[in-house]
Structure formats: C-alpha cells, structure tokens
Design an enzyme around this catalytic site. Structure first.
Site, PDB file in Angstrom:
ATOM      1  N   GLU A 128       0.967  -1.098  -0.201  1.00  0.00           N
ATOM      2  CA  GLU A 128       0.336  -0.221   0.036  1.00  0.00           C
ATOM      3  C   GLU A 128       0.669   1.240   0.283  1.00  0.00           C
ATOM      4  OE1 GLU A 128      -3.186   0.496  -0.627  1.00  0.00           O
ATOM      5  OE2 GLU A 128      -3.955  -1.921  -0.499  1.00  0.00           O
ATOM      6  N   TYR A 147      -7.149   5.767   3.874  1.00  0.00           N
ATOM      7  CA  TYR A 147      -7.413   5.125   2.936  1.00  0.00           C
ATOM      8  C   TYR A 147      -6.004   3.901   3.243  1.00  0.00           C
ATOM      9  CZ  TYR A 147      -5.998   2.127  -1.005  1.00  0.00           C
ATOM     10  OH  TYR A 147      -5.567   1.252  -0.827  1.00  0.00           O
ATOM     11  N   ASP A 189     -10.484   5.478  -2.184  1.00  0.00           N
ATOM     12  CA  ASP A 189      -8.861   5.755  -3.599  1.00  0.00           C
ATOM     13  C   ASP A 189      -9.463   6.088  -4.585  1.00  0.00           C
ATOM     14  OD1 ASP A 189      -9.523   3.792  -5.306  1.00  0.00           O
ATOM     15  OD2 ASP A 189      -7.996   3.318  -5.054  1.00  0.00           O
TER      16      ASP A 189
END
Length: 324
Positions: free
Chosen positions: A33, A114, A132
């Site tokens: 991520e 997020y 996102d």
C-alpha cells in the site's frame, strides 16, 4: 442486482491476481500500500518483490539504514514514502506487533485514512471501506455526484457513502471496487458499453462520464533551474546529501553550483524533469581536475566505483550517470 453484488461478480471474472492479495501478512500488505500510494501497479510490483526479498519481515526493514532503504526505493519518487516506511517499521518493532485496529494503524508514520482502511480490511478483516482515486471515480460516476472529491465536504460524503455500501465480504469488495476503477471505469476511455453497471450509471445516462469525478485545481506548478557539476579527481567524485525542507530529502547529488569553473565541459543542457508541483530544468557539466577543489563542508569524496551505493534522485540517475 445491487451495486456491491455487481462489483463482486465482475471481480470474480476480471480481478487482478496480485501477490500481496495472496496473504494476510500485515507487513506485506502495508508495504504494498505504501509503494502503490503514488505508483502504478506494474511498476510497484517489482519494487514490492525486491523489498520483500531483501527485508522479508518488519524487523529486518527496521534494522536497515535509511540510506539502504532510499537506495532500494530509487526511481519510485516521492521519497518521503520511503523515509516514512522506515520510520513506521521502527514504530511497529517498538510496539512489539503490527497494530491491528484501525485507529492504531493510523498512528503509523505515512499512513492516512485510505491506507489504514486497506491494511485493516485486507490483513485483519475489519469492515473499513477504502476510498482511493478509483473508488472516488466509480462512485462519482455511478451515482452522479459532482461535489469535488478534494474538498472537505466531498471527502466526508464519499467516505460515508463507501462505508454504507460496504457488504459483509468487505475485504474482497474493497479489492473489487478498486480493480473495477482501474480496469473498467478508467479515467480516460472507460469501457462503458460493456459495463455491468451501465443501466444504473447516472453519469452514462446524463452524458457526464468524462466530467466526473470533479476535482478542484489547487496546485500551482513552478519552474526551477539546476546546474550540476560532476567533479572527477583521480577516480574520486564529490557528492552531498540533500537536507530537509526541499525536494529529494536524504538523497545524494553531485556539486550543485551555478558558477561554472574554468575547464568544465557541458554534457547536456536544459534537461526537463517533471515533478508533481515543479518542472525542473537541469544542466550537467563534467569537471576533471588533478587536485581536489575547495567545496562546501557538506560534500564528501567517494570512489566513482562506489557511486551506485548511494541513493540519488531519478534526474541524476537517468540523465547524468549515463553521460559519464
């Protein structure tokens, strides 16, 4: 069929097979991520693989030096991500385990709403909706929302909507809607005619597909001119590490000086390099000398053969190094 069910059905047929989706290891998921925050999957995949091979655990990453992490990150840009990654690895090790609640995950350096939701959902099965760029786009188009996504009102609205839509199979759905935006409902030329949501899509019905989502333009792009002088002296060269408060913090570069010394040879001029908020124009010179010149105190002399050991800005790596 309701919105989430359609997305999940589409995902079973077209979803991407990504390595970090084959594990519930929070370290591997967190690493993916952070890498993908400002990077396309195709490029980020290779970096994720190299990081996992070199530092297979968060303890191993925390034990690395910042220079080593920056060097491995070289070419990805947005180097604050690498520094935050390294700092957060030390946070996790100090904690004694990877944080396993949404609020605790958010306390990690470089982890926003997020990223925290993604880690919480994918690693721990916590029902947290991810929002996102792909999710913003899919929701804005399907439900016809023209509130700018980069305003406080817009962020709250989309976050609330995403959470309300979230089904019980939250982890798979989160992956599904992000893939749907990346593959089906793309920013340009979305595949509307073969979209399973075409009948309920408000943007398609009203002819506003290319107008949504709405994003206010707030970024002012400025120009900056740089002059680099690569000093070569008996197999050595001089470099310094960029400090805080500017671009490329922590990376190494050759002598940056607007005054060209006598004997320096121009290698390449007016090289354009685009960053998010700046356009850089760089000139590169080679200065070969037999005695080391007097340089500012923060420059160090290293063997040219060891230059690759130091993390450098992409501008230097891509344009200057090949000329030498």
């Amino acid at each position: 069929m309701e919105f989430a069910s359609v997305i999940l059905k589409w995902y079973k047929e077209y979803g991407r097979d990504l390595p970090w989706r084959q594990t519930h290891d929070p370290y591997a998921i967190w690493l993916s991520e952070i890498i993908l925050q400002q990077t396309q999957v195709k490029q980020g995949w290779d970096y994720w693989t190299r990081f996992m091979h070199r530092w297979p655990t968060v303890e191993a990453l925390a034990a690395a030096t910042e220079d080593e992490v920056l060097r491995e990150w070289q070419g990805l840009g947005y180097y604050s991500r690498a520094r935050n990654l390294h700092f957060a690895a030390k946070q996790i090790v100090s904690l004694g385990h990877f944080p396993d609640t949404l609020e605790d995950i958010k306390k990690l350096k470089g982890v926003g709403d997020y990223t925290a939701a993604a880690i919480a959902s994918f690693a721990f099965g916590i029902p947290a909706a991810v929002v996102d760029g792909n999710v913003y786009r899919v929701l804005a188009r399907h439900f016809g929302i023209d509130i700018p996504i980069n305003t406080t009102e817009g962020k709250k609205l989309f976050a609330t909507m995403a959470q309300e839509i979230l089904p019980s199979s939250s982890s798979q759905y989160n992956q599904a809607i992000m893939d749907f935006g990346a593959i089906q409902c793309t920013p340009a030329s979305p595949n509307c005619m073969y979209c399973p949501l075409i009948e309920s899509c408000e943007a398609f019905r009203s002819g506003k597909v290319n107008q949504l989502p709405v994003k206010l333009k707030t970024l002012k792009v400025t120009e900056r001119h740089l002059t680099y002088i690569y000093v070569r002296c008996n197999g050595y060269t001089a470099i310094h590490r960029r400090g805080a408060g500017d671009i490329w913090q922590g990376l190494w570069e050759p002598w940056l000086n607007n005054e060209i010394p006598a004997g320096a040879v121009l290698l390449k001029q007016h090289v354009k390099h685009v960053l998010t908020h700046r356009v850089l124009y760089a000139d590169f010179y080679l200065w070969e000398v037999t005695e080391r010149p007097q340089l500012p105190d923060d420059y160090i002399w290293i063997k040219e053969s060891e230059l690759d050991d130091y993390a450098k800005p992409r501008l230097i790596e891509k344009y200057l190094i090949p000329l030498l």
